[in-house]
Motif scaffolding. Sequence first.
Motif, PDB file in Angstrom:
ATOM      1  N   TRP A 214       0.832  -1.215   0.000  1.00 37.30           N
ATOM      2  CA  TRP A 214       0.000   0.000   0.000  1.00 37.30           C
ATOM      3  C   TRP A 214       0.858   1.253   0.000  1.00 37.30           C
ATOM      4  N   ALA A 215       1.968   1.223   0.740  1.00 39.19           N
ATOM      5  CA  ALA A 215       2.863   2.385   0.780  1.00 39.19           C
ATOM      6  C   ALA A 215       3.397   2.684  -0.610  1.00 39.19           C
ATOM      7  N   VAL A 216       3.825   1.642  -1.295  1.00 42.05           N
ATOM      8  CA  VAL A 216       4.356   1.804  -2.654  1.00 42.05           C
ATOM      9  C   VAL A 216       3.258   2.316  -3.580  1.00 42.05           C
ATOM     10  N   LEU A 217       2.069   1.762  -3.444  1.00 36.40           N
ATOM     11  CA  LEU A 217       0.949   2.163  -4.301  1.00 36.40           C
ATOM     12  C   LEU A 217       0.588   3.637  -4.081  1.00 36.40           C
ATOM     13  N   ILE A 218       0.522   4.054  -2.806  1.00 42.71           N
ATOM     14  CA  ILE A 218       0.166   5.450  -2.486  1.00 42.71           C
ATOM     15  C   ILE A 218       1.245   6.400  -3.013  1.00 42.71           C
ATOM     16  N   ILE A 219       2.518   6.025  -2.816  1.00 42.45           N
ATOM     17  CA  ILE A 219       3.619   6.860  -3.321  1.00 42.45           C
ATOM     18  C   ILE A 219       3.511   6.966  -4.847  1.00 42.45           C
ATOM     19  N   PHE A 220       3.195   5.844  -5.485  1.00 42.06           N
ATOM     20  CA  PHE A 220       3.064   5.810  -6.940  1.00 42.06           C
ATOM     21  C   PHE A 220       1.927   6.717  -7.406  1.00 42.06           C
TER      22      PHE A 220
ATOM     23  N   ILE B  27       1.571  14.198  -9.447  1.00 41.21           N
ATOM     24  CA  ILE B  27       2.571  15.256  -9.692  1.00 41.21           C
ATOM     25  C   ILE B  27       2.901  15.315 -11.190  1.00 41.21           C
ATOM     26  N   TRP B  28       3.041  14.152 -11.789  1.00 39.46           N
ATOM     27  CA  TRP B  28       3.387  14.094 -13.201  1.00 39.46           C
ATOM     28  C   TRP B  28       2.255  14.596 -14.089  1.00 39.46           C
TER      29      TRP B  28
END
Length: 114
Positions: free
Chosen positions: A99-105, A111-112
């Motif tokens: 989930w951490a990776v998904l949220i950061i992604f 941003i992009w």
Amino acid sequence: MTCLEARKRIYDYLKNKLPDAELKEFIEHVSKCDACMEEMRITHMVYSGVAELDSDEDSDSDLDIDGALKRQMTESRFYLLRLFVIKVMAMSVDTIVFWAVLIIFIMQMRIWLL
Ligand SMILES: [Zn+2]
């Protein structure tokens, strides 16, 4: 696990040589199957060096042998519980990382894209 499979593993279990993967099924089987439990009790008595099985029922050594086997089974159950808890915790950590990776992604995507 069938009775035949369980009985083949009694000796290994008593010698603490049973692999973790088989330990769970073995404990589950002997907990439910009186015949295999009795077989294990007898095997345990034999390997504990108690030859006089026909001695009086009330002898203390008889009780101790049963107690030792019960202790070993309780320890096995705790051991399996610990393995389970470790597995669940490892899974939770995996989930948190996912989930951490998904949220950061997702945040990075925003941003992009914006
Ligand atoms: Zn059985």
